[in-house]
Design a protein around this motif. Structure first.
Motif, PDB file in Angstrom:
ATOM      1  N   ILE A 270      -5.291   6.695  22.639  1.00  0.00           N
ATOM      2  CA  ILE A 270      -6.753   6.633  22.521  1.00  0.00           C
ATOM      3  C   ILE A 270      -7.217   5.180  22.438  1.00  0.00           C
ATOM      4  CG2 ILE A 270      -8.652   7.112  20.909  1.00  0.00           C
ATOM      5  CD1 ILE A 270      -7.276   9.807  20.332  1.00  0.00           C
ATOM      6  N   ARG A 271      -6.509   4.372  21.661  1.00  0.00           N
ATOM      7  CA  ARG A 271      -6.888   2.958  21.541  1.00  0.00           C
ATOM      8  C   ARG A 271      -6.743   2.237  22.882  1.00  0.00           C
ATOM      9  NH1 ARG A 271      -3.336   3.519  16.860  1.00  0.00           N
ATOM     10  NH2 ARG A 271      -4.618   3.937  15.011  1.00  0.00           N
ATOM     11  N   GLU A 272      -5.719   2.617  23.641  1.00  0.00           N
ATOM     12  CA  GLU A 272      -5.515   1.988  24.944  1.00  0.00           C
ATOM     13  C   GLU A 272      -6.640   2.309  25.916  1.00  0.00           C
ATOM     14  OE1 GLU A 272      -1.726   3.403  26.111  1.00  0.00           O
ATOM     15  OE2 GLU A 272      -0.601   2.087  24.745  1.00  0.00           O
ATOM     16  N   GLN A 273      -7.380   3.388  25.645  1.00  0.00           N
ATOM     17  CA  GLN A 273      -8.516   3.741  26.496  1.00  0.00           C
ATOM     18  C   GLN A 273      -9.810   3.069  26.041  1.00  0.00           C
ATOM     19  OE1 GLN A 273      -7.399   5.529  29.127  1.00  0.00           O
ATOM     20  NE2 GLN A 273      -5.495   5.259  27.947  1.00  0.00           N
ATOM     21  N   GLY A 274      -9.699   2.176  25.049  1.00  0.00           N
ATOM     22  CA  GLY A 274     -10.879   1.460  24.572  1.00  0.00           C
ATOM     23  C   GLY A 274     -11.720   2.251  23.599  1.00  0.00           C
ATOM     24  N   ILE A 275     -11.160   3.306  23.027  1.00  0.00           N
ATOM     25  CA  ILE A 275     -11.886   4.147  22.063  1.00  0.00           C
ATOM     26  C   ILE A 275     -11.484   3.734  20.652  1.00  0.00           C
ATOM     27  CG2 ILE A 275     -12.237   6.514  21.258  1.00  0.00           C
ATOM     28  CD1 ILE A 275     -11.481   7.345  24.175  1.00  0.00           C
ATOM     29  N   LEU A 276     -12.468   3.594  19.800  1.00  0.00           N
ATOM     30  CA  LEU A 276     -12.225   3.138  18.439  1.00  0.00           C
ATOM     31  C   LEU A 276     -11.516   4.212  17.626  1.00  0.00           C
ATOM     32  CD1 LEU A 276     -12.697   0.866  16.368  1.00  0.00           C
ATOM     33  CD2 LEU A 276     -14.863   1.991  15.773  1.00  0.00           C
ATOM     34  N   ALA A 277     -10.335   3.878  17.135  1.00  0.00           N
ATOM     35  CA  ALA A 277      -9.582   4.752  16.239  1.00  0.00           C
ATOM     36  C   ALA A 277      -8.986   3.847  15.162  1.00  0.00           C
ATOM     37  CB  ALA A 277      -8.492   5.506  16.990  1.00  0.00           C
ATOM     38  N   GLU A 278      -9.666   3.755  14.041  1.00  0.00           N
ATOM     39  CA  GLU A 278      -9.349   2.740  13.039  1.00  0.00           C
ATOM     40  C   GLU A 278      -8.088   3.041  12.236  1.00  0.00           C
ATOM     41  OE1 GLU A 278     -12.871   2.622  10.742  1.00  0.00           O
ATOM     42  OE2 GLU A 278     -14.016   1.456  12.203  1.00  0.00           O
TER      43      GLU A 278
ATOM     44  N   SER B 281      -1.853   7.283  11.753  1.00  0.00           N
ATOM     45  CA  SER B 281      -1.643   8.726  11.622  1.00  0.00           C
ATOM     46  C   SER B 281      -1.475   9.146  10.169  1.00  0.00           C
ATOM     47  CB  SER B 281      -0.413   9.149  12.423  1.00  0.00           C
ATOM     48  OG  SER B 281       0.741   8.491  11.939  1.00  0.00           O
ATOM     49  N   SER B 282      -0.832   8.298   9.356  1.00  0.00           N
ATOM     50  CA  SER B 282      -0.609   8.649   7.953  1.00  0.00           C
ATOM     51  C   SER B 282      -1.897   8.640   7.146  1.00  0.00           C
ATOM     52  CB  SER B 282       0.399   7.683   7.326  1.00  0.00           C
ATOM     53  OG  SER B 282      -0.064   6.341   7.425  1.00  0.00           O
ATOM     54  N   GLU B 283      -2.947   8.024   7.695  1.00  0.00           N
ATOM     55  CA  GLU B 283      -4.219   7.912   6.980  1.00  0.00           C
ATOM     56  C   GLU B 283      -5.319   8.748   7.619  1.00  0.00           C
ATOM     57  OE1 GLU B 283      -4.682   3.779   7.686  1.00  0.00           O
ATOM     58  OE2 GLU B 283      -3.608   3.160   5.869  1.00  0.00           O
ATOM     59  N   ILE B 284      -4.979   9.483   8.681  1.00  0.00           N
ATOM     60  CA  ILE B 284      -6.000  10.185   9.454  1.00  0.00           C
ATOM     61  C   ILE B 284      -6.688  11.246   8.597  1.00  0.00           C
ATOM     62  CG2 ILE B 284      -4.567  12.050  10.377  1.00  0.00           C
ATOM     63  CD1 ILE B 284      -7.042   9.965  12.428  1.00  0.00           C
ATOM     64  N   THR B 285      -7.991  11.374   8.782  1.00  0.00           N
ATOM     65  CA  THR B 285      -8.791  12.367   8.072  1.00  0.00           C
ATOM     66  C   THR B 285      -9.533  13.212   9.102  1.00  0.00           C
ATOM     67  OG1 THR B 285     -10.753  10.945   7.966  1.00  0.00           O
ATOM     68  CG2 THR B 285      -9.145  10.774   6.150  1.00  0.00           C
ATOM     69  N   PRO B 286     -10.018  14.394   8.698  1.00  0.00           N
ATOM     70  CA  PRO B 286     -10.818  15.188   9.631  1.00  0.00           C
ATOM     71  C   PRO B 286     -12.036  14.417  10.134  1.00  0.00           C
ATOM     72  CG  PRO B 286     -10.198  16.508   7.728  1.00  0.00           C
ATOM     73  CD  PRO B 286      -9.778  15.104   7.428  1.00  0.00           C
TER      74      PRO B 286
ATOM     75  N   GLN C 143     -13.167  13.761  13.981  1.00  0.00           N
ATOM     76  CA  GLN C 143     -14.496  14.127  14.458  1.00  0.00           C
ATOM     77  C   GLN C 143     -15.233  12.909  15.016  1.00  0.00           C
ATOM     78  OE1 GLN C 143     -15.555  17.331  14.702  1.00  0.00           O
ATOM     79  NE2 GLN C 143     -17.170  16.409  15.910  1.00  0.00           N
ATOM     80  N   LYS C 144     -15.007  11.747  14.422  1.00  0.00           N
ATOM     81  CA  LYS C 144     -15.642  10.512  14.905  1.00  0.00           C
ATOM     82  C   LYS C 144     -15.163  10.193  16.320  1.00  0.00           C
ATOM     83  CE  LYS C 144     -15.780   7.208  11.912  1.00  0.00           C
ATOM     84  NZ  LYS C 144     -15.358   6.046  11.070  1.00  0.00           N
ATOM     85  N   ILE C 145     -13.867  10.398  16.558  1.00  0.00           N
ATOM     86  CA  ILE C 145     -13.322  10.172  17.900  1.00  0.00           C
ATOM     87  C   ILE C 145     -13.940  11.149  18.893  1.00  0.00           C
ATOM     88  CG2 ILE C 145     -11.224  10.289  19.307  1.00  0.00           C
ATOM     89  CD1 ILE C 145      -9.678   9.375  16.792  1.00  0.00           C
ATOM     90  N   LEU C 146     -14.028  12.418  18.503  1.00  0.00           N
ATOM     91  CA  LEU C 146     -14.617  13.424  19.383  1.00  0.00           C
ATOM     92  C   LEU C 146     -16.076  13.105  19.701  1.00  0.00           C
ATOM     93  CD1 LEU C 146     -13.124  16.689  17.827  1.00  0.00           C
ATOM     94  CD2 LEU C 146     -12.459  15.604  19.967  1.00  0.00           C
ATOM     95  N   SER C 147     -16.789  12.563  18.726  1.00  0.00           N
ATOM     96  CA  SER C 147     -18.190  12.194  18.953  1.00  0.00           C
ATOM     97  C   SER C 147     -18.307  11.052  19.956  1.00  0.00           C
ATOM     98  CB  SER C 147     -18.856  11.788  17.632  1.00  0.00           C
ATOM     99  OG  SER C 147     -18.859  12.860  16.716  1.00  0.00           O
TER     100      SER C 147
END
Length: 649
Positions: free
Chosen positions: A429-437, A440-445, A449-453
């Protein structure tokens, strides 16, 4: 002699290098190192196949057919399969079928999965159907790959269809109407305005809803059929219900958890008839928060049996349906309150980070002979979403009540995503220029949802949504209240469907014992604590079995449907990429395989890291989410396979 031997060796080598078209796509190789690499790639291809989510154990000839290996080249396929058996990576089971060996790690497969497979999807609160959905755990019995009709699917999955005589006898003894003694101690809500809202063909109506408003506060009532009043614990009816675990919804029939005398009769909340219920009555403030609630045994009388279609028309197109507005004039104000409350609950759930994947389910339309005449996405509209919101709210409220009080209970839990899969997805996802801060160990719902938005409406939305969905774990039943990741809920259970889900029936008994002050008597707490682990395991297993049978029967009917459309062209979207080809999904939810052999304009390699097939010479690529136009090449209902070819290839 030496030259002759060399020629014969070259001949044998040439034969080995063409086991399947997938192998041919790797190009010509020479030398020991390249031969070793080719063998490694072929092993990986077969492991990818047997580890894939839709794979059922196959015989060698079925695998050869799927991979389109020519008959004169199948001996080498057998040799590679035997090598994998010797290495302990695959097993040979009954009838010479191959399956992944126990303990072998999953080989990643870039395929779309049904929503239910990953976690309880957007129909979680109401139906729990679908599927969706990891498949059978390693070592569990799987049915044969070839089934030619739905009765064969039923037999393959060992779904119980006939009720034992003793069960039917107990069902016959149940009254057809509410008896006066059953009203003792119940809240009388028969004067409350309430409705059921279901599909046109639904007959087992297990939930009714009511909504009133005073100032800024709404009162939401979710009234669920009191099935436990008629299905006593440890009775023949109860044991059979636990054995079945759930109702199974196939394209041409329903295999009910309970006999129809109960599911369509005294337990169904039919219009204008007194019925016993277990009600969750919630007071909700202007921020969508439940500020107080009451769970009670009640007696109700539904005013109207509504359909999703009618309620949606009233809410979204009132000016186009004056007949409905007049017919349901007294209910329209309540429907409008319901929509206002539903919007607030949904908005509140989104703000806390609940994940909302939008993958349509399939609705198969059959004629009177069981032949599929149409396939379309299952409709989602304002009415279906409204009922979903109310069921979710009731499920959360009931779960919170019993988790905080530490009473033995059965919960619906959904764990954190698989770290490795999620990290791989986030990196892409990051390689596609989409923000994913987050990692995986810290991922939250909320992060998901922010990525999907961010990707909503973009060309990459199908690809990224499916990758995120595949990273999710499966929702299961458990006595431990560990929360529901996908719904971003700390507490969650299944309370709203006791006619067709055993976990709901089980917790109804616990709730009623609690309401009647019986939990502390007769060792009931200890008994529940001892039986709930088995109930959770059995319910999770039967739910998975039902989802797989439903999925296989739908795939069977889809193949039958497309068999009549060979040669026709359709627009679609690439929904999966594998080493043997690309899967394309049509707008009607039908999915078929464009085998790599049909991509004749180039030799294509599978780029697993970027989820695409790439042409060696042209650099042309096929990737998830890409629009394509296809022609139907063929279909085999017995194997549930549909073959496409690209029109432009």
């Amino acid at each position: 002699m030496s030259q002759k031997k060399n020629k014969e060796n070259k001949k044998r080598e040439k034969k080995r290098t063409s086991v399947s078209v997938s192998y041919r796509s790797q190009g010509s190789l020479s030398g020991r190192a390249r031969n070793a690499k080719r063998l490694k790639n072929r092993k990986a291809l077969l492991m990818d196949l047997v580890s894939s989510k839709n794979y059922q154990p196959m015989r060698q000839k079925d695998i050869a057919m799927l991979l389109q290996v020519p008959s004169n080249q199948r001996q080498e396929l057998a040799e590679v399969l035997n090598l994998l058996v010797q290495e302990g990576k695959i097993d040979i089971i009954s009838e010479g079928r191959y399956q992944k060996s126990r303990g072998v790690g999953e080989v990643k497969e870039r395929r779309s999965l049904p929503q239910q497979a990953a976690y309880d999807g957007r129909r979680e609160g109401r139906t729990g159907r679908g599927s969706d959905k990891k498949e059978h755990q390693d070592g569990e019995r799987k049915p044969r790959i070839q089934t030619v009709d739905i009765p064969a699917v039923i037999e393959a999955y060992q779904l119980p269809t006939e009720f034992p005589p003793r069960v039917l006898m107990q069902a016959e003894r149940c009254p057809e109407t509410v008896i006066p003694n059953d009203l003792n101690g119940r809240m009388d809500l028969r004067e409350w305005q309430m409705v059921t809202i279901d599909g046109e063909d639904a007959k087992d109506l297990d939930d009714a809803v009511s909504v009133t408003r005073e100032g800024m506060y709404f009162q939401l009532g979710v009234h669920i059929a009191d099935v436990s009043n008629y299905v006593q614990a440890d009775s023949a009816l109860d044991r059979e219900a636990l054995r079945r675990g759930t109702s199974v919804y196939l394209p041409d029939r329903v295999i009910p958890m309970l006999p129809k005398r109960l599911s369509n009769g005294i337990c169904s909340l039919n219009e204008g008839e007194d019925r016993l219920a277990l009600s969750c009555i919630m007071t909700i403030d202007g921020n969508g928060r439940v500020v107080s609630h009451r769970i009670a045994e009640t007696v109700i009388c539904v005013d109207r049996r509504m359909t999703y279609t009618a309620v949606n028309a009233i809410l979204t197109e009132p000016e186009n349906h004056p007949d409905l507005m007049e017919k349901y004039e007294e209910l329209v104000p309540m429907f409008q309150r319901m929509q206002e409350l539903s919007d607030m609950l949904r908005r509140n759930r989104q703000q806390r980070g609940a994940i909302d994947f939008e993958f349509p389910e399939s609705k198969v339309i059959l004629n009177e002979d069981g032949v599929p005449i149409d396939i379309r996405p299952y409709p989602s509209n304002a009415a279906t979403r409204m009922i979903e919101d109310f069921m979710l709210m009731a499920n959360e409220t009931v779960a919170m009540e019993y988790c905080t009080r530490e009473i033995p209970f059965l919960y619906r839990t959904h764990d954190q995503p698989d770290r490795d899969r999620m990290e791989s997805t986030l990196q892409f996802i990051r390689e596609q220029g989409i923000l994913a801060e987050k990692r995986s160990s810290e991922i939250t719902p909320a992060e998901v949802q922010k990525i999907l938005s961010q990707i909503e409406g973009s060309p990459g939305e199908p690809l990224i949504s499916r990758l995120l969905l595949r990273s999710m774990s499966r929702a299961v039943y458990t006595p431990k209240c560990s929360g529901h990741f996908g719904l971003a809920a700390k507490y969650y259970c299944h309370f709203t469907s006791p006619i067709r889900r055993y976990p709901d029936l089980q917790i109804h008994r616990i709730i009623k014992d609690d309401l009647r002050g019986r939990l502390e008597k007769g060792g009931r707490i200890e008994k529940y604590a001892s039986v709930l682990p088995h109930v959770a395991e059995q319910s999770s297993m039967t739910e998975q079995r039902a989802a797989e049978a439903e999925r296989e029967s739908v795939k069977l009917k889809k193949a039958e449907y497309m068999l009549e459309r060979v040669g026709e062209e359709f627009d679609g979207v690439i929904s999966g990429v594998t080493g043997w080809g690309i899967y394309v999904e049509l707008p009607n939810t039908v999915e078929g395989l464009v085998h790599i052999i049909t991509l004749r304009d180039d030799f294509y390699r599978y780029d697993e890291e970027n989820y695409q097939l790439v042409g060696e010479k042209s650099g042309k690529s096929y990737r998830l989410g890409q629009p394509v136009r296809i022609r139907v090449r063929g279909a085999e209902p017995a194997n549930r396979t549909i073959d496409f070819e690209l029109v432009s290839a």
